[in-house]
Design a protein around this motif. Sequence first.
Motif, mmCIF file in Angstrom:
data_model
loop_
_atom_site.group_PDB
_atom_site.id
_atom_site.type_symbol
_atom_site.label_atom_id
_atom_site.label_comp_id
_atom_site.label_asym_id
_atom_site.label_seq_id
_atom_site.Cartn_x
_atom_site.Cartn_y
_atom_site.Cartn_z
ATOM 1 N N ALA A 185 -33.856 36.134 31.747
ATOM 2 C CA ALA A 185 -33.971 37.313 32.604
ATOM 3 C C ALA A 185 -33.163 38.450 31.994
ATOM 4 O O ALA A 185 -32.044 38.239 31.527
ATOM 5 N N ALA A 186 -33.737 39.632 32.015
ATOM 6 C CA ALA A 186 -33.043 40.792 31.449
ATOM 7 C C ALA A 186 -32.009 41.356 32.413
ATOM 8 O O ALA A 186 -31.058 42.018 31.990
ATOM 9 N N MET A 187 -32.192 41.083 33.703
ATOM 10 C CA MET A 187 -31.237 41.528 34.710
ATOM 11 C C MET A 187 -31.080 40.412 35.743
ATOM 12 O O MET A 187 -31.980 39.595 35.922
ATOM 13 N N LYS B 139 -24.263 40.578 25.495
ATOM 14 C CA LYS B 139 -23.661 41.876 25.825
ATOM 15 C C LYS B 139 -24.326 42.388 27.100
ATOM 16 O O LYS B 139 -25.552 42.397 27.209
ATOM 17 N N TYR B 140 -23.503 42.827 28.035
ATOM 18 C CA TYR B 140 -24.072 43.212 29.322
ATOM 19 C C TYR B 140 -23.328 44.390 29.944
ATOM 20 O O TYR B 140 -22.190 44.719 29.567
ATOM 21 N N THR B 141 -23.980 44.994 30.911
ATOM 22 C CA THR B 141 -23.418 46.109 31.674
ATOM 23 C C THR B 141 -23.510 45.779 33.161
ATOM 24 O O THR B 141 -24.515 45.226 33.612
ATOM 25 N N VAL B 142 -22.457 46.097 33.890
ATOM 26 C CA VAL B 142 -22.464 45.933 35.343
ATOM 27 C C VAL B 142 -22.730 47.294 35.973
ATOM 28 O O VAL B 142 -22.030 48.269 35.678
ATOM 29 N N ALA B 143 -23.755 47.373 36.801
ATOM 30 C CA ALA B 143 -24.096 48.623 37.487
ATOM 31 C C ALA B 143 -24.196 48.361 38.983
ATOM 32 O O ALA B 143 -24.517 47.254 39.410
ATOM 33 N N GLU B 144 -23.917 49.383 39.763
ATOM 34 C CA GLU B 144 -24.069 49.231 41.200
ATOM 35 C C GLU B 144 -25.543 49.038 41.538
ATOM 36 O O GLU B 144 -26.432 49.637 40.918
ATOM 37 N N LEU B 145 -25.813 48.188 42.514
ATOM 38 C CA LEU B 145 -27.185 47.961 42.939
ATOM 39 C C LEU B 145 -27.800 49.268 43.435
ATOM 40 O O LEU B 145 -27.115 50.113 44.016
ATOM 41 N N PRO B 146 -29.094 49.435 43.199
ATOM 42 C CA PRO B 146 -29.744 50.672 43.650
ATOM 43 C C PRO B 146 -29.740 50.792 45.166
ATOM 44 O O PRO B 146 -29.713 49.783 45.889
#
Length: 416
Positions: free
Chosen positions: A267-269, A288-295
């Motif tokens: 899974a990409a996300m 390698k990953y990035t944490v972003a707030e859920l939409p």
Amino acid sequence: MRKNTNRWIASGAVAVATALALTACGSGFSGSSSSDSGKLTSSDKALTVMIGSSGDSETNAVKSAVSDWSKSSGTKASVVAATDLNQQLSQGFAAKKPADVFYLSTDALAGYASNGSLLAYGDQLSNKDDFYPSLVKSFTYDGKFYCAPKDFSTLQLIINNDMWSAAGLTDADIPKTWDQLESVSKKLTTADHVGLGISGEYARIGSFMVQAGGNLMNDDSTKATANSDANVKALDYVKTLLNGGELKYAKDLGAGWGGEAFGKGLAAMTIEGNWITGGLKADYPDVKYTVAELPAGPAGQGTLQFTNCWGIAADSPNQAAALKLVEKLTSKDDQLAFSEAFGPMPSIKSAADEWKSANPALVPFLSAADYAKGVPTAKGSADVVTDLNSKLESLATGDPKAILDATQKNLEALLK
């Protein structure tokens, strides 16, 4: 990695069975004093602290903090890392010799509190105003603030950087709305991996409910709200993604949970809590990953939070010392030390700035403290959620309204 997930979902490794077992074996301890009167028992007896540990790092960190307090206070205290926390706690209460201080999950709170086994000491904490209000609500039962939240986590969006770039996406494409999440999930879906892979359970899908303005119960778990229009809208959205093929459950990808699906590149996300960071470092260090707030959803930003607290037994002969120990364990210095040692986020507002400075890539997890909602804490609600999870497994072909109507009925039955 799965162990870390369970530690946070079950909050301190206390399984759902804890609440049920305590309901059965609790004897309604009254002790020689009560939290209602503000008086605490006091003696020269040593304290026993029982924890459900994720590993040596957590055990050693708690032992070190308790040892420091013991030396400075003059009160002897020992830490027991339970092999089966719910069973050992239940046995202790049944024998009227419980641990003085222990990890307590939100879903176990009602079982302990309703039979008088748990000391309601929250309002006596010198640092009670420092805890995030949403965490205090998670440990408030029948109008009483029972125990100090020891740490917490929230769910956020985890993005595989290489897959993101390969799909021609940039930072500007990080989704801010449901429509954008659907769009990027489609772009990220290939023959080798799905755009979004999550665990097919309320503990993940519930984040969409909050974004739509709903949740299974109100904030203090006194009213069932499962079949609200907001929740129906949330499940309709998730069903659309499932049917579109851009969202798949982890089990359908051959993984045990979303973190494993993400780590294996299936899974990409994914949508996970900050427990995923330690697991990725240990098992998939090259990802390698990035944490972003859920939409945001129709009602704005929203997510779920998971927490545990430091319970104190009503039958403890040394409640006064136990309270002082808990104040030490929830202090800024101790919570930041715990965070560095094994990853949890501090439950107090005064530690936020230092935690963010030390963990800049993980800031979205803590930012959500302002809008995250807790899971239901009503007695028996964990069983209802288990039933809901079984229905969510077939959401792609199921009727969201019917699923939620059944859950509503089950939750209402708990409140009668």
